[in-house]
Design a protein around this motif. Structure first.
Motif, mmCIF file in Angstrom:
data_model
loop_
_atom_site.group_PDB
_atom_site.id
_atom_site.type_symbol
_atom_site.label_atom_id
_atom_site.label_comp_id
_atom_site.label_asym_id
_atom_site.label_seq_id
_atom_site.Cartn_x
_atom_site.Cartn_y
_atom_site.Cartn_z
ATOM 1 N N MET A 44 104.533 7.643 -30.013
ATOM 2 C CA MET A 44 103.389 8.526 -30.253
ATOM 3 C C MET A 44 102.117 7.717 -30.474
ATOM 4 S SD MET A 44 105.119 11.680 -32.408
ATOM 5 C CE MET A 44 103.887 11.558 -33.633
ATOM 6 N N ALA A 45 102.219 6.601 -31.184
ATOM 7 C CA ALA A 45 101.043 5.759 -31.423
ATOM 8 C C ALA A 45 100.525 5.192 -30.103
ATOM 9 C CB ALA A 45 101.395 4.633 -32.386
ATOM 10 N N TYR A 46 101.431 4.783 -29.231
ATOM 11 C CA TYR A 46 101.024 4.260 -27.924
ATOM 12 C C TYR A 46 100.341 5.347 -27.098
ATOM 13 C CZ TYR A 46 101.355 2.594 -23.143
ATOM 14 O OH TYR A 46 101.066 2.249 -21.856
ATOM 15 N N LEU A 47 100.925 6.548 -27.074
ATOM 16 C CA LEU A 47 100.338 7.633 -26.302
ATOM 17 C C LEU A 47 98.984 8.070 -26.866
ATOM 18 C CD1 LEU A 47 103.513 9.729 -25.523
ATOM 19 C CD2 LEU A 47 102.225 8.256 -23.981
ATOM 20 N N GLU A 48 98.847 8.049 -28.177
ATOM 21 C CA GLU A 48 97.554 8.369 -28.786
ATOM 22 C C GLU A 48 96.501 7.350 -28.364
ATOM 23 O OE1 GLU A 48 97.604 8.934 -33.017
ATOM 24 O OE2 GLU A 48 99.218 10.419 -32.866
ATOM 25 N N CYS A 49 96.883 6.093 -28.348
ATOM 26 C CA CYS A 49 95.963 5.045 -27.912
ATOM 27 C C CYS A 49 95.531 5.294 -26.481
ATOM 28 C CB CYS A 49 96.631 3.676 -28.036
ATOM 29 S SG CYS A 49 95.621 2.305 -27.410
ATOM 30 N N ARG A 50 96.474 5.639 -25.624
ATOM 31 C CA ARG A 50 96.155 5.899 -24.216
ATOM 32 C C ARG A 50 95.259 7.118 -24.066
ATOM 33 N NH1 ARG A 50 98.890 3.773 -20.055
ATOM 34 N NH2 ARG A 50 97.003 4.492 -19.050
ATOM 35 N N MET A 51 95.504 8.162 -24.848
ATOM 36 C CA MET A 51 94.695 9.369 -24.742
ATOM 37 C C MET A 51 93.274 9.133 -25.248
ATOM 38 S SD MET A 51 97.226 12.584 -25.493
ATOM 39 C CE MET A 51 97.581 12.151 -27.167
ATOM 40 N N GLU A 52 93.133 8.343 -26.306
ATOM 41 C CA GLU A 52 91.802 8.064 -26.842
ATOM 42 C C GLU A 52 90.944 7.283 -25.847
ATOM 43 O OE1 GLU A 52 92.519 5.961 -30.430
ATOM 44 O OE2 GLU A 52 93.134 7.751 -31.540
ATOM 45 N N ARG A 53 91.597 6.459 -25.057
ATOM 46 C CA ARG A 53 90.869 5.618 -24.095
ATOM 47 C C ARG A 53 90.888 6.166 -22.679
ATOM 48 N NH1 ARG A 53 92.597 3.166 -28.360
ATOM 49 N NH2 ARG A 53 91.590 1.346 -29.203
ATOM 50 N N PRO A 87 108.802 11.288 -5.894
ATOM 51 C CA PRO A 87 108.038 10.695 -6.994
ATOM 52 C C PRO A 87 106.566 11.051 -6.872
ATOM 53 C CG PRO A 87 108.610 9.030 -5.375
ATOM 54 C CD PRO A 87 109.298 10.288 -4.954
ATOM 55 N N PRO A 88 105.823 10.945 -7.978
ATOM 56 C CA PRO A 88 104.390 11.246 -7.925
ATOM 57 C C PRO A 88 103.658 10.259 -7.020
ATOM 58 C CG PRO A 88 104.985 10.388 -10.075
ATOM 59 C CD PRO A 88 106.254 10.558 -9.309
ATOM 60 N N ASP A 89 102.539 10.678 -6.516
ATOM 61 C CA ASP A 89 101.732 9.809 -5.671
ATOM 62 C C ASP A 89 101.299 8.577 -6.451
ATOM 63 O OD1 ASP A 89 101.895 11.620 -3.604
ATOM 64 O OD2 ASP A 89 100.044 12.642 -4.180
ATOM 65 N N LYS A 90 101.159 7.494 -5.731
ATOM 66 C CA LYS A 90 100.726 6.252 -6.370
ATOM 67 C C LYS A 90 99.323 6.456 -6.947
ATOM 68 C CE LYS A 90 100.612 1.325 -5.593
ATOM 69 N NZ LYS A 90 100.868 0.254 -4.654
ATOM 70 N N GLY A 91 99.149 6.072 -8.189
ATOM 71 C CA GLY A 91 97.867 6.240 -8.844
ATOM 72 C C GLY A 91 97.727 7.555 -9.582
ATOM 73 N N ALA A 92 98.793 8.355 -9.639
ATOM 74 C CA ALA A 92 98.717 9.639 -10.322
ATOM 75 C C ALA A 92 98.651 9.460 -11.836
ATOM 76 C CB ALA A 92 99.917 10.500 -9.951
ATOM 77 N N PHE A 93 99.192 8.369 -12.340
ATOM 78 C CA PHE A 93 99.152 8.101 -13.765
ATOM 79 C C PHE A 93 98.162 6.978 -14.018
ATOM 80 C CE2 PHE A 93 103.444 9.688 -12.986
ATOM 81 C CZ PHE A 93 103.435 10.774 -13.836
ATOM 82 N N PRO A 94 97.235 7.176 -14.952
ATOM 83 C CA PRO A 94 96.255 6.113 -15.218
ATOM 84 C C PRO A 94 96.925 4.897 -15.850
ATOM 85 C CG PRO A 94 96.015 7.904 -16.790
ATOM 86 C CD PRO A 94 97.034 8.345 -15.788
ATOM 87 N N LEU A 95 96.575 3.754 -15.348
ATOM 88 C CA LEU A 95 97.135 2.510 -15.861
ATOM 89 C C LEU A 95 96.221 1.930 -16.926
ATOM 90 C CD1 LEU A 95 98.187 0.913 -12.479
ATOM 91 C CD2 LEU A 95 99.611 2.201 -14.073
ATOM 92 N N ASP A 96 96.792 1.107 -17.762
ATOM 93 C CA ASP A 96 96.040 0.439 -18.818
ATOM 94 C C ASP A 96 95.513 -0.877 -18.249
ATOM 95 O OD1 ASP A 96 94.971 -0.204 -21.258
ATOM 96 O OD2 ASP A 96 96.870 -0.756 -22.172
ATOM 97 N N HIS A 97 94.499 -0.786 -17.375
ATOM 98 C CA HIS A 97 94.009 -1.960 -16.664
ATOM 99 C C HIS A 97 93.438 -3.021 -17.591
ATOM 100 C CE1 HIS A 97 94.610 -0.472 -12.643
ATOM 101 N NE2 HIS A 97 94.041 0.676 -12.975
ATOM 102 N N PHE A 98 92.822 -2.588 -18.684
ATOM 103 C CA PHE A 98 92.162 -3.539 -19.571
ATOM 104 C C PHE A 98 93.055 -3.998 -20.724
ATOM 105 C CE2 PHE A 98 88.778 -0.833 -17.780
ATOM 106 C CZ PHE A 98 88.194 -1.790 -16.979
ATOM 107 N N GLY A 99 94.287 -3.501 -20.783
ATOM 108 C CA GLY A 99 95.227 -3.922 -21.819
ATOM 109 C C GLY A 99 94.832 -3.477 -23.213
ATOM 110 N N GLU A 100 94.099 -2.392 -23.305
ATOM 111 C CA GLU A 100 93.607 -1.923 -24.602
ATOM 112 C C GLU A 100 94.746 -1.462 -25.514
ATOM 113 O OE1 GLU A 100 89.325 -0.049 -23.501
ATOM 114 O OE2 GLU A 100 91.111 0.977 -22.729
ATOM 115 N N CYS A 101 95.856 -1.033 -24.935
ATOM 116 C CA CYS A 101 96.959 -0.493 -25.730
ATOM 117 C C CYS A 101 98.209 -1.364 -25.625
ATOM 118 C CB CYS A 101 97.275 0.934 -25.270
ATOM 119 S SG CYS A 101 95.874 2.053 -25.453
ATOM 120 N N SER A 102 98.038 -2.596 -25.178
ATOM 121 C CA SER A 102 99.215 -3.445 -24.971
ATOM 122 C C SER A 102 99.922 -3.788 -26.285
ATOM 123 C CB SER A 102 98.842 -4.715 -24.217
ATOM 124 O OG SER A 102 97.901 -5.463 -24.946
#
Length: 66
Positions: free
Chosen positions: A56-65, A16-31
């Motif tokens: 796609m809408a969720y991923l766009e939100c994540r990419m914008e932020r 599996p990828p290393d822990k922290g390799a994927f950015p998390l939505d810490h602030f819940g901006e895309c929840s």
């Protein structure tokens, strides 16, 4: 030359990828997008193809932020 044809000597072990390799939505901006996507999955028997637009809408939100 005989060593070049010996493909079985090394085995590939996926990991599996290393822990922290994927950015998390810490602030819940895309929840809200995530909840709509998860609701769609539950309603459609976890068939992801039916919820492609919401994914796609969720991923766009994540990419914008980032």
């Amino acid at each position: 030359m005989s060593t070049a044809m010996n493909f079985g000597s090394k085995s590939f072990k996926p990991r599996p990828p290393d822990k922290g390799a994927f950015p998390l939505d810490h602030f819940g901006e895309c929840s809200a997008f995530k909840e709509r996507f998860m609701e769609c999955l539950r309603d459609n028997g976890y068939e992801s193809g039916a919820c492609r637009q919401r994914a796609m809408a969720y991923l766009e939100c994540r990419m914008e932020r980032q």
